[in-house]
Design an enzyme around this catalytic site. Structure first.
Site, PDB file in Angstrom:
ATOM      1  N   GLN B 256       0.831  -1.193   0.000  1.00 24.46           N
ATOM      2  CA  GLN B 256       0.000   0.000   0.000  1.00 24.46           C
ATOM      3  C   GLN B 256       0.867   1.246   0.000  1.00 24.46           C
ATOM      4  O   GLN B 256       0.618   2.199  -0.740  1.00 24.46           O
ATOM      5  CB  GLN B 256      -0.883  -0.025   1.257  1.00 24.46           C
ATOM      6  CG  GLN B 256      -2.106   0.827   1.158  1.00 24.46           C
ATOM      7  CD  GLN B 256      -2.937   0.428  -0.033  1.00 24.46           C
ATOM      8  OE1 GLN B 256      -3.044  -0.742  -0.378  1.00 24.46           O
ATOM      9  NE2 GLN B 256      -3.489   1.404  -0.717  1.00 24.46           N
ATOM     10  N   HIS B 259       2.308   2.987  -3.148  1.00 24.33           N
ATOM     11  CA  HIS B 259       1.416   3.672  -4.109  1.00 24.33           C
ATOM     12  C   HIS B 259       1.745   5.152  -4.230  1.00 24.33           C
ATOM     13  O   HIS B 259       2.027   5.659  -5.295  1.00 24.33           O
ATOM     14  CB  HIS B 259      -0.053   3.520  -3.704  1.00 24.33           C
ATOM     15  CG  HIS B 259      -0.731   2.392  -4.375  1.00 24.33           C
ATOM     16  ND1 HIS B 259      -0.921   2.345  -5.728  1.00 24.33           N
ATOM     17  CD2 HIS B 259      -1.276   1.253  -3.887  1.00 24.33           C
ATOM     18  CE1 HIS B 259      -1.551   1.229  -6.049  1.00 24.33           C
ATOM     19  NE2 HIS B 259      -1.771   0.532  -4.955  1.00 24.33           N
ATOM     20  N   GLU B 324     -10.437   1.359   2.931  1.00 26.10           N
ATOM     21  CA  GLU B 324     -10.623   0.904   1.551  1.00 26.10           C
ATOM     22  C   GLU B 324     -10.397  -0.613   1.472  1.00 26.10           C
ATOM     23  O   GLU B 324     -11.218  -1.344   0.945  1.00 26.10           O
ATOM     24  CB  GLU B 324      -9.621   1.652   0.668  1.00 26.10           C
ATOM     25  CG  GLU B 324      -9.763   1.345  -0.807  1.00 26.10           C
ATOM     26  CD  GLU B 324      -8.625   1.944  -1.624  1.00 26.10           C
ATOM     27  OE1 GLU B 324      -7.658   2.454  -1.010  1.00 26.10           O
ATOM     28  OE2 GLU B 324      -8.699   1.896  -2.860  1.00 26.10           O
ATOM     29  N   HIS B 325      -9.245  -1.065   1.982  1.00 23.93           N
ATOM     30  CA  HIS B 325      -8.920  -2.496   2.022  1.00 23.93           C
ATOM     31  C   HIS B 325      -8.806  -2.930   3.474  1.00 23.93           C
ATOM     32  O   HIS B 325      -8.152  -2.258   4.269  1.00 23.93           O
ATOM     33  CB  HIS B 325      -7.561  -2.781   1.364  1.00 23.93           C
ATOM     34  CG  HIS B 325      -7.419  -2.251  -0.025  1.00 23.93           C
ATOM     35  ND1 HIS B 325      -6.829  -1.037  -0.297  1.00 23.93           N
ATOM     36  CD2 HIS B 325      -7.777  -2.768  -1.225  1.00 23.93           C
ATOM     37  CE1 HIS B 325      -6.824  -0.827  -1.607  1.00 23.93           C
ATOM     38  NE2 HIS B 325      -7.402  -1.860  -2.197  1.00 23.93           N
ATOM     39  N   ASP B 358      -6.050  -6.407  -6.288  1.00 21.26           N
ATOM     40  CA  ASP B 358      -5.729  -5.312  -7.205  1.00 21.26           C
ATOM     41  C   ASP B 358      -5.708  -5.773  -8.653  1.00 21.26           C
ATOM     42  O   ASP B 358      -6.026  -5.010  -9.563  1.00 21.26           O
ATOM     43  CB  ASP B 358      -4.329  -4.744  -6.888  1.00 21.26           C
ATOM     44  CG  ASP B 358      -4.347  -3.854  -5.663  1.00 21.26           C
ATOM     45  OD1 ASP B 358      -5.450  -3.447  -5.251  1.00 21.26           O
ATOM     46  OD2 ASP B 358      -3.262  -3.586  -5.122  1.00 21.26           O
ATOM     47  N   HIS B 417     -53.653  17.328  -8.482  1.00 20.72           N
ATOM     48  CA  HIS B 417     -53.251  15.931  -8.310  1.00 20.72           C
ATOM     49  C   HIS B 417     -54.493  15.066  -8.109  1.00 20.72           C
ATOM     50  O   HIS B 417     -54.640  14.009  -8.720  1.00 20.72           O
ATOM     51  CB  HIS B 417     -52.307  15.788  -7.105  1.00 20.72           C
ATOM     52  CG  HIS B 417     -50.885  16.144  -7.397  1.00 20.72           C
ATOM     53  ND1 HIS B 417     -50.502  17.375  -7.848  1.00 20.72           N
ATOM     54  CD2 HIS B 417     -49.745  15.408  -7.314  1.00 20.72           C
ATOM     55  CE1 HIS B 417     -49.182  17.394  -8.021  1.00 20.72           C
ATOM     56  NE2 HIS B 417     -48.699  16.199  -7.700  1.00 20.72           N
TER      57      HIS B 417
END
Lengths: 429, 429
Positions: B256, B259, B324-325, B358, B417
């Site tokens: 991670q 990145h 996220e993960h 991934d 209506h």
């Protein structure tokens, strides 16, 4: 209503008649931003300040008290209570069909992939106030969240000059399953829901319609929280063949037009005679309406009748409009469904007028407006659910794909990605 | 990596260690807005101007030509082509499980309610360029759209200094099923997709990751088109009991961290010994990485180890992070799934490292970041589908509910209506 004969699919001409103008929101956005930052910094004090400024009332307590809800129910007669409860049942039934299940998928031996579905934890619902009272909107926005399993639902609505919310809104909120109700509206309410204040906990998602300040405030906080959509003016599009009753059509067009001056009512028909008859009937019925000033402006500025040569052309025009509501007043409407590509809700045949959907049938009345049905859906149970992917591999299965994953990682120059597999099999990193 | 012992669920302390700062986007937003308006007004000319300014290359033709794609495939060896194709198969298999069916529900005799599911017509996919090459992102963003049935998929990506896109991006795009590819990136590409230019037709939805300009541009156009999400930096959170291997954990954290400098790698463990072992192992492995400068900054600023007393506490911390993960490196990870409330993707056991997801397993790698897993989902087939409600009532069934609908309409002061039902049964309006 003006009539335009379309001899070809002239996109520019159609769009000109629709008169959907793009607005400039710069001034509104500046005000909204100021309010948002103020509420973020000063919390409840800012909420009270803006409530005094915009709603004209000094409030001491933001939260509606239990006795106010008890009092609200005392204003309801049994008949209307019954109507609310039957509507609730129909809305609940429909939205239960939208529930999603978690699922798993065994693949080979040693691989399990899946999707876990979880309700959102805490949701905020905006209900407009002012002169209008919309208990139907309370039911339509709250019930899908309840069906999804959301535990905490906070409703906000601007108070009247006496510092009160309408009793029908309070009663509908209680019937639908809201736990917390706050007397605050406008952009300041959206800020409070997104960022939290001393007396309001922040939420994960904000849903519900509002004026342009509310809509822009929702866009402002989108990303910090989720929102349902940015709603524009309401619209109906009716496709009618020459077998249809102009009285029905005129009534349905006007039910849209009475909403507000920006609402759009469009008829697309293969029959010029029907077009003329509807034009006349709209005038007749409009004259009798209590809200005729609003309906007049709506019809004059955004109402239009297109006369086309074939029903296929009618569907092309409707798909270009991507209307919020689409009525198919044609023979065998079911057979035509596949021709409809973009619409929020589709009403089939002469006995499914749009207001039936607004109140009672069960499907949601919070729908994508202004052509956004091209890419969005009615508010639904799915709006209050989220998904998590689930991945399991056994040691053997991971080993089998290690070369491939490492190769892919190498091609993306992400060595450590590959390492995370390599170290598991004592390969050189 | 620093270690914090949590003796209680101290939200403030956890959030301080997470170091998730809110940024001020005012300057970026001003630039983005200028670009958006310019592209809206000047189309292709503006795209070329910004491509020269931001990407440092003068391009004559925005659209990638067929011969460029042919040439791209010549750079691929069979092994990598195979990897791409197998990944495509796995991604397709998983996303087919997310397809939704239209449904109908006969209710009583004479009432049909339903939901029609339709794919979006035209979608734009943003793929980052620059130094990075992400064919995996091409597969992950395009395949769900193809599975949903989207007919037109336009991919945009910024060209390099030679005016080219990376051959692997082109090849992956072709393999995934893209029809149109444009050499344009940044906010200008988002504007072109949303508003259209002479050479690019506007789309209904824009998906895919990008830098902060791309993210803010997506927020800017949200409402005009739909977007998938506003992505922030990537993050992994690992929950580990004392049975786990620190070498595996360190490798996963670093996958991670490599990145980008803003990526966050978090370990939550019940074992102080494991925490110390991981801390040491991270240093060992980090020193060997090609991207060690990036990983170093990421680990120092956003990496953290929390030592908790029980696994239940670990889940509370993870749910607060809403990562996220999320890797569950615990005994019997399946039994723990119900404790996970908020996560983009959940990886179970020691042989499901995050990079497997991934590239290869099949679930999407475009996931909600920065805590937005509280309210959003992985990119999926559902992102490229929309729903329309369908309502049919027979004359008899409408008649039965007319009093109720009219009562509801009257309470909301929307007479027209009610009229739309009344006129169908010759009642006085």
């Amino acid at each position: 209503m003006n009539i335009t004969k379309l001899s070809s699919f002239d996109v520019q001409l159609i769009q000109q008649k629709l008169n959907r103008n793009e607005e400039n929101f710069d001034l509104i956005d500046a005000t909204v931003k100021e309010v948002m930052i103020d509420v973020k910094q000063h919390g409840d004090a800012a909420l009270k300040k803006y409530t005094e400024k915009f709603d004209g009332v000094k409030i001491t307590s933001l939260k509606v008290q239990p006795e106010e809800i008890v009092a609200a129910f005392q204003t309801l007669d049994d008949e209307f209570l019954n109507v609310l409860q039957e509507a609730k049942q129909n809305i609940t039934d429909f939205h239960e069909k939208q529930l999603e299940k978690s699922w798993f998928n065994d693949k080979n031996d040693g691989i399990i992939l899946g999707q876990k579905v979880t309700p959102l934890e805490r949701v905020g619902v905006y209900i407009p106030g002012g002169k209008a009272t919309y208990p139907s909107t309370v039911l339509m926005t709250v019930i899908p969240a309840v069906v999804a399993g959301v535990k905490e639902i906070a409703l906000v609505s601007p108070p009247d000059k006496d510092g009160k919310l309408h009793p029908y809104v309070l009663a509908a909120a209680k019937i639908a399953g809201v736990q917390e109700i706050y007397k605050v509206g406008g952009a300041q309410a959206i800020a409070a829901l997104a960022f939290g204040t001393e007396s309001m906990k922040p939420v994960d998602k904000i849903v519900g319609p509002g004026n342009i300040y509310v809509a822009r405030a929702k866009k402002f906080v989108y990303g910090t929280v989720d929102i349902d959509m940015i709603a524009g003016p309401s619209e109906v599009c009716i496709i009618a063949d020459n077998e249809q009753n102009p009285v029905f059509i005129a009534a349905d067009l006007l039910s849209q037009a009475e909403h507000d001056e920006m609402a759009a009512s469009i008829l697309i028909t293969t029959s010029f005679d029907l077009a003329v008859a509807v034009q006349k009937e709209v005038e007749n019925q409009l004259a009798q309406l209590k809200r005729k000033e609003i309906a007049r402006q709506s019809i004059d500025n955004y109402g239009h009748i297109f006369v086309v040569e074939t029903l296929d052309q009618a569907y092309r025009v409707a798909n270009l409009i991507a209307p919020e509501h689409l009525e198919l007043l044609v023979t065998d409407p079911f057979l035509q469904l596949s021709k409809v590509k973009h619409a929020g809700a589709i009403f089939l045949g002469p006995y499914a007028p749009e207001p039936l959907g607004d109140y009672f049938a069960g499907p949601n009345h919070t729908l994508p407006t202004s052509g956004t049905a091209r890419f969005s859906s009615p508010l639904g149970t799915y709006d209050f659910l989220k998904r998590s992917s689930v991945i399991y591999y056994s040691k053997e299965e991971l080993k089998k794909v290690t070369d491939q994953v490492v190769r892919f990682a190498n091609e993306e120059r992400l060595q450590a990605h590959g390492n995370s597999l390599k170290v598991r099999f004592n390969r050189e990193v």
